[in-house]
Write a protein that holds these residues in place. Sequence first.
Motif, PDB file in Angstrom:
ATOM      1  N   LYS A   8      32.113 -35.995   3.280  1.00  0.00           N
ATOM      2  CA  LYS A   8      32.598 -35.205   4.427  1.00  0.00           C
ATOM      3  C   LYS A   8      32.256 -33.734   4.237  1.00  0.00           C
ATOM      4  N   MET A   9      32.472 -33.234   3.021  1.00  0.00           N
ATOM      5  CA  MET A   9      32.196 -31.830   2.739  1.00  0.00           C
ATOM      6  C   MET A   9      30.708 -31.538   2.894  1.00  0.00           C
ATOM      7  N   GLN A  10      29.854 -32.458   2.394  1.00  0.00           N
ATOM      8  CA  GLN A  10      28.416 -32.250   2.523  1.00  0.00           C
ATOM      9  C   GLN A  10      28.016 -32.212   3.995  1.00  0.00           C
ATOM     10  N   ALA A  11      28.645 -33.073   4.788  1.00  0.00           N
ATOM     11  CA  ALA A  11      28.345 -33.097   6.229  1.00  0.00           C
ATOM     12  C   ALA A  11      28.759 -31.788   6.874  1.00  0.00           C
ATOM     13  N   LEU A  12      29.923 -31.264   6.449  1.00  0.00           N
ATOM     14  CA  LEU A  12      30.403 -29.993   6.994  1.00  0.00           C
ATOM     15  C   LEU A  12      29.456 -28.862   6.612  1.00  0.00           C
ATOM     16  N   GLN A  13      29.044 -28.825   5.330  1.00  0.00           N
ATOM     17  CA  GLN A  13      28.128 -27.784   4.883  1.00  0.00           C
ATOM     18  C   GLN A  13      26.810 -27.871   5.637  1.00  0.00           C
ATOM     19  N   GLN A  14      26.366 -29.097   5.874  1.00  0.00           N
ATOM     20  CA  GLN A  14      25.102 -29.282   6.579  1.00  0.00           C
ATOM     21  C   GLN A  14      25.216 -28.741   8.004  1.00  0.00           C
ATOM     22  N   THR A  15      26.398 -28.945   8.617  1.00  0.00           N
ATOM     23  CA  THR A  15      26.618 -28.432   9.968  1.00  0.00           C
ATOM     24  C   THR A  15      26.528 -26.912   9.983  1.00  0.00           C
ATOM     25  N   ILE A  16      27.163 -26.281   8.967  1.00  0.00           N
ATOM     26  CA  ILE A  16      27.140 -24.824   8.894  1.00  0.00           C
ATOM     27  C   ILE A  16      25.707 -24.325   8.705  1.00  0.00           C
ATOM     28  N   VAL A  17      24.984 -24.977   7.789  1.00  0.00           N
ATOM     29  CA  VAL A  17      23.594 -24.579   7.531  1.00  0.00           C
ATOM     30  C   VAL A  17      22.759 -24.725   8.797  1.00  0.00           C
ATOM     31  N   MET A  18      22.963 -25.822   9.507  1.00  0.00           N
ATOM     32  CA  MET A  18      22.192 -26.047  10.727  1.00  0.00           C
ATOM     33  C   MET A  18      22.467 -24.942  11.748  1.00  0.00           C
ATOM     34  N   GLN A  19      23.717 -24.510  11.819  1.00  0.00           N
ATOM     35  CA  GLN A  19      24.045 -23.431  12.755  1.00  0.00           C
ATOM     36  C   GLN A  19      23.244 -22.178  12.429  1.00  0.00           C
ATOM     37  N   GLU A  20      23.172 -21.846  11.137  1.00  0.00           N
ATOM     38  CA  GLU A  20      22.439 -20.644  10.754  1.00  0.00           C
ATOM     39  C   GLU A  20      20.936 -20.840  10.917  1.00  0.00           C
ATOM     40  N   GLU A  21      20.479 -22.033  10.625  1.00  0.00           N
ATOM     41  CA  GLU A  21      19.055 -22.317  10.827  1.00  0.00           C
ATOM     42  C   GLU A  21      18.694 -22.212  12.309  1.00  0.00           C
ATOM     43  N   ASP A  22      19.668 -22.484  13.150  1.00  0.00           N
ATOM     44  CA  ASP A  22      19.422 -22.437  14.588  1.00  0.00           C
ATOM     45  C   ASP A  22      19.579 -21.037  15.180  1.00  0.00           C
ATOM     46  N   PHE A  23      19.929 -20.059  14.343  1.00  0.00           N
ATOM     47  CA  PHE A  23      19.988 -18.678  14.858  1.00  0.00           C
ATOM     48  C   PHE A  23      18.651 -18.348  15.511  1.00  0.00           C
ATOM     49  N   PRO A  24      18.667 -17.751  16.696  1.00  0.00           N
ATOM     50  CA  PRO A  24      17.398 -17.351  17.312  1.00  0.00           C
ATOM     51  C   PRO A  24      16.758 -16.194  16.546  1.00  0.00           C
ATOM     52  N   GLU A  25      15.452 -16.123  16.609  1.00  0.00           N
ATOM     53  CA  GLU A  25      14.734 -14.999  16.008  1.00  0.00           C
ATOM     54  C   GLU A  25      15.040 -13.742  16.810  1.00  0.00           C
ATOM     55  N   VAL A  26      15.110 -12.613  16.134  1.00  0.00           N
ATOM     56  CA  VAL A  26      15.387 -11.356  16.836  1.00  0.00           C
ATOM     57  C   VAL A  26      14.289 -11.078  17.873  1.00  0.00           C
ATOM     58  N   LYS A  27      14.693 -10.471  18.989  1.00  0.00           N
ATOM     59  CA  LYS A  27      13.718 -10.037  19.987  1.00  0.00           C
ATOM     60  C   LYS A  27      13.225  -8.652  19.577  1.00  0.00           C
ATOM     61  N   VAL A  28      11.941  -8.567  19.282  1.00  0.00           N
ATOM     62  CA  VAL A  28      11.387  -7.367  18.647  1.00  0.00           C
ATOM     63  C   VAL A  28      10.766  -6.426  19.671  1.00  0.00           C
ATOM     64  N   ASP A  29      11.158  -5.147  19.578  1.00  0.00           N
ATOM     65  CA  ASP A  29      10.525  -4.085  20.365  1.00  0.00           C
ATOM     66  C   ASP A  29       9.221  -3.689  19.668  1.00  0.00           C
ATOM     67  N   PHE A  30       9.307  -3.361  18.375  1.00  0.00           N
ATOM     68  CA  PHE A  30       8.106  -3.139  17.568  1.00  0.00           C
ATOM     69  C   PHE A  30       8.433  -3.423  16.108  1.00  0.00           C
ATOM     70  N   GLN A  31       7.392  -3.686  15.341  1.00  0.00           N
ATOM     71  CA  GLN A  31       7.554  -3.860  13.903  1.00  0.00           C
ATOM     72  C   GLN A  31       6.387  -3.210  13.171  1.00  0.00           C
ATOM     73  N   GLU A  32       6.715  -2.429  12.141  1.00  0.00           N
ATOM     74  CA  GLU A  32       5.702  -1.804  11.287  1.00  0.00           C
ATOM     75  C   GLU A  32       5.870  -2.356   9.867  1.00  0.00           C
ATOM     76  N   THR A  33       4.757  -2.606   9.182  1.00  0.00           N
ATOM     77  CA  THR A  33       4.807  -3.083   7.798  1.00  0.00           C
ATOM     78  C   THR A  33       4.183  -2.048   6.880  1.00  0.00           C
TER      79      THR A  33
END
Length: 349
Positions: A8-33
């Motif tokens: 059960k705990m592993q399933a819960l942790q997996q749910t939390i990880v999936m939520q973070e993995e599903d975070f959208p990528e930031v919408k970028v105005d510009f990026q410099e490297t």
Amino acid sequence: MLFYPRIKMQALQQTIVMQEEDFPEVKVDFQETFLGHTSPISCCRFSTSGDNIASASVDGTVRIWTYDSSTSASRNATIYCGAEIMSLEWDCKSDRLLLIGTADGGIKAWNVDAKRVVCDLSTTSEFPSVVDLKCSPVEPIFVSAAASRGHGSSYIDKLGFASLTVWNMRTWKPMAVLPLGKDPPAITSLCFNHNGKILAAAATDGMIHMFDMSAGLQITGWPAHDSAISSVLFGPDETSIFSLGIDGKVFEWSLQNQGKVLWSRNCHRFCNPENSQNYRHEMALDANGKRLLVTSGSVRAPIYQVQDNTNGMKTLAHSAPISTVDWHPTLPIFLTGSVDNSVRVTSIL
């Protein structure tokens, strides 16, 4: 039946990880490297105005540079420190001075206009690791968190006991040593409140210490984490303080009701003891105190919406873990420094 709770705990942790993995990528105005370093980045910081950036790599090199072509490049410089750089701090009252803390007890003050070291200080030989430096936002003073050498192999375990010294930035002499008791565990992170009257210090034993700077005494403290704390920040309205443990737990603590947690997140997916071996994880708050950016053992770093338990974003990918982060003092622009030797400036929409 014995294994059921674990499943059960592993399933819960997996749910939390999936939520973070599903975070959208930031919408970028510009990026410099910025590719001016030849080894992993240990620290990067915007100057007080946000016009200049200082970045340090583990080979002992500091670079000062700008990301905006409209900003003068006259301050651009390369500083060779001859030892691993553990901390960087810009003078809060001007953009002229940069403090550099090294692993061999050195604290250098670099004047960006004169392009030279104006003062070369040393901690006592007993405490050679200058883990963090913080300037007062009001007084011409700064505090150094230095540590003796520990006996482990990871970043935290290499740190032994703590020494907190208050330095005068006019005379460049030590003024006081803040009391921590006998053989205190190393302090990893410092933060002044808005008027410089209170200093927070986070320790490897999970404690947060609060000092009254006018009296030079500890006024309170509490056990905040079961493991070492790697980063501490005052909230934007000064009624709370954020802490990040090496276990990946982030807490926002009330300063009006000590010990009360106002908000928390678990970013163990990005920040954990296994990926804390070679650098100290840290976090940064944006100018409004609404977005919390955390370093990452992955190629992307999470950005959490403070006080929100579901929403967040993730940064664009580096090609290696993200070892240091910072936010611009006024704009929605952040820095990520990486083990891939690069520093990125990202402006988001």
